[in-house]
Design an enzyme around this catalytic site. Structure first.
Site, PDB file in Angstrom:
ATOM      1  N   LYS A  92     -11.509  -8.452 -13.953  1.00 51.63           N
ATOM      2  CA  LYS A  92     -10.750  -7.259 -14.347  1.00 51.63           C
ATOM      3  C   LYS A  92     -10.903  -6.904 -15.821  1.00 51.63           C
ATOM      4  O   LYS A  92     -11.897  -6.292 -16.227  1.00 51.63           O
ATOM      5  CB  LYS A  92      -9.278  -7.440 -13.935  1.00 51.63           C
ATOM      6  CG  LYS A  92      -9.107  -7.592 -12.398  1.00 51.63           C
ATOM      7  CD  LYS A  92      -7.668  -7.732 -11.991  1.00 51.63           C
ATOM      8  CE  LYS A  92      -7.552  -8.188 -10.554  1.00 51.63           C
ATOM      9  NZ  LYS A  92      -7.658  -7.086  -9.580  1.00 51.63           N
TER      10      LYS A  92
ATOM     11  N   ASP B 149      -5.943 -19.260 -12.022  1.00 50.61           N
ATOM     12  CA  ASP B 149      -6.624 -18.010 -11.658  1.00 50.61           C
ATOM     13  C   ASP B 149      -6.014 -16.906 -12.525  1.00 50.61           C
ATOM     14  O   ASP B 149      -4.959 -16.361 -12.197  1.00 50.61           O
ATOM     15  CB  ASP B 149      -6.444 -17.725 -10.166  1.00 50.61           C
ATOM     16  CG  ASP B 149      -7.156 -16.444  -9.772  1.00 50.61           C
ATOM     17  OD1 ASP B 149      -7.252 -16.170  -8.554  1.00 50.61           O
ATOM     18  OD2 ASP B 149      -7.618 -15.716 -10.679  1.00 50.61           O
TER      19      ASP B 149
ATOM     20  N   TYR C  72      -3.239 -14.859  -4.127  1.00 51.13           N
ATOM     21  CA  TYR C  72      -4.511 -14.318  -3.646  1.00 51.13           C
ATOM     22  C   TYR C  72      -5.581 -14.653  -4.670  1.00 51.13           C
ATOM     23  O   TYR C  72      -5.364 -14.444  -5.877  1.00 51.13           O
ATOM     24  CB  TYR C  72      -4.414 -12.805  -3.473  1.00 51.13           C
ATOM     25  CG  TYR C  72      -5.707 -12.141  -3.040  1.00 51.13           C
ATOM     26  CD1 TYR C  72      -6.430 -11.344  -3.926  1.00 51.13           C
ATOM     27  CD2 TYR C  72      -6.216 -12.300  -1.745  1.00 51.13           C
ATOM     28  CE1 TYR C  72      -7.606 -10.723  -3.530  1.00 51.13           C
ATOM     29  CE2 TYR C  72      -7.391 -11.687  -1.348  1.00 51.13           C
ATOM     30  CZ  TYR C  72      -8.080 -10.902  -2.245  1.00 51.13           C
ATOM     31  OH  TYR C  72      -9.258 -10.298  -1.864  1.00 51.13           O
TER      32      TYR C  72
END
Ligand code: KE4
Length: 425
Positions: free
Chosen positions: A265, A237, A142
């Protein structure tokens, strides 16, 4: 009716599914989402005053624990100077210099406001740099919700069981090729089929959005070699793994350097921050110096930079945090594996450093297809049992457990006892 139930009843009237991000909805686990009022250390407390040991850590940012005093103070102090200027600030320079100092493959970096934006921008930069259109992603990974990446995606997409999103025109994904995680041959076939058309391969170097799936020995190294051979950009990623597996993320942990890296994050410490960066020759194609356009009103927001800078500096100056956290993770997930085996259950425990997942399947989970053999109803029952006992897991079989520096071994031992009791049921 509990406060969470009352709030959820109101929320669903005005917010799709009652939440601002689908994974929060508890839909897949058939329970009412808990509306959280505050968090501190390793705990969250809901609107009814019930506290939970938190294995979400806001989906990764809170590696030092919630409500860290130094991070909180830095945000309050930054707020006193104003919230946003729409102009360059010193904190953005400090953040860029710090990321480039910490991550060797990153020579230049651009701040954005989410992981989605970081990935969308990195893919555009790779396409602009190579002049090619196709990208390769892996089923079950994702990378946020930008159109081109919503192809057999993990996380909330996988949880909802919608292989691809509605509302994405075929043209937006026509150049998105899907490969099988941990299967280099599936990538090689794509390069052999489109030898001069693939702009980039994007991968979660440690997959954590189909549950945790660890890269097989040689997988990442193989991707590096294929991208070099065919002139494609290798994008790691690291929105989850960045500054989590170690100060230099998955690249340092696995010893493979990407051409571009996306972050999120942890670099915001809970504030809305994303970033993408890498080779100077690629990043200098980005506006205003180059023709690849990308922009953002709140990019590099000074309050968000203050939070992220404080967290990254603490992590950089205290390498023991990673030693302790990763040892704690190895112990905890190793104990989970032992307890599952002793209970005679075939379930799988995948883990790396401070990330792990308990899969309710007897099949080793090495990719999207094997992850999907999991019994999501069994996971839901486990989730609700743990929630009732005051343990807040990610409400999906296809999410990770996130440990933080704030989780004590005593608290984790209590969770292991709950797991052992549950498996005896
Ligand atoms: P955001 O746009 O949600 O900040 O980041 C997207 C993203 C990109 N890349 C990776 C590897 C990611 O894990 C994410 C987002 N992670 C999910 C949790 N698995 C966010 C939780 C949510 O969607 O609410």
């Amino acid at each position: 009716m509990s406060r969470s139930e009352e709030l959820f009843k109101r929320a669903v009237e005005r917010i799709p599914g009652g939440v601002n991000s689908p994974v929060r909805a508890f839909g897949s686990v058939g329970a009412t989402p808990r509306f959280i009022e505050k968090a501190d250390g390793a705990y969250m407390t809901d609107a009814d005053g019930k506290s939970y040991l938190d294995f979400i850590s806001s989906w990764g940012p809170m590696i030092l624990g919630q409500n860290h005093p130094a991070i909180r103070e830095s945000v309050i102090k930054a707020c006193e100077n104003g919230l946003s200027f729409g102009a360059a600030t010193e904190k953005e320079v400090e953040m860029a210099e710090l990321i480039c100092e910490i991550v060797p493959s990153v020579e230049m970096v651009r701040m954005v406001n989410s992981g989605t934006e970081a990935v969308m921008s990195a893919v555009r930069a790779a396409r602009g740099y190579t002049g090619r259109d196709k990208i390769v992603k892996f089923m079950g990974c994702y990378h946020g919700h930008s159109d081109a990446l919503l192809v057999q995606a993990g996380s909330g997409v996988m949880t909802a069981g919608i292989p691809d999103s509605a509302g994405v025109p075929a043209g937006c994904t026509a150049d998105t090729l899907s490969a099988v995680y941990n299967d280099l041959a599936s990538v090689e076939t794509l390069f052999e089929t489109f030898p001069e058309e693939i702009a980039a391969v994007i991968v979660e170097p440690l997959a954590a959005n189909m549950g945790v799936v660890v890269p097989k020995e040689g997988f990442l190294q193989g991707l590096r070699a294929l991208c070099t051979k065919y002139g494609a950009v290798l994008i790691f990623d690291e929105v989850i793994t960045g500054f989590r597996l170690g100060i230099d993320g998955a690249q340092g942990y696995y010893g493979v350097q990407a051409d571009l890296t996306t972050f999120g994050k942890i670099i915001g410490a809970g504030m809305p921050v994303g970033a993408y960066g890498g080779k100077r020759e690629i990043m200098e194609r980005v506006a205003p110096v180059g023709p690849v356009y990308q922009a953002g009103t709140l990019s590099g927001n000074p309050v968000a930079m203050a939070a992220g800078l404080t967290q990254l500096r603490i992590l950089k100056e205290n390498p023991q945090v990673y030693t302790d956290l990763n040892e704690k993770g190895t112990w905890f997930f190793g104990e989970m594996r032992r307890i599952v085996e002793e209970a005679g259950k075939p379930w799988q425990v995948n883990a790396e450093a401070s990330l792990g997942s308990l899969f309710f399947t007897g099949t080793p989970v090495v990719d999207y297809a094997s992850a999907k053999t999991s019994d999501t109803a069994a996971f839901s029952d486990y989730f609700k049992y743990m929630l009732e006992k005051g343990v807040y897991l990610g409400p999906s079989q296809f999410e990770a457990m996130f440990l933080s520096a704030a989780h004590t071994r005593e608290e984790l031992s209590g969770v292991l006892e709950l797991l052992a009791d549950y498996l005896k049921k």
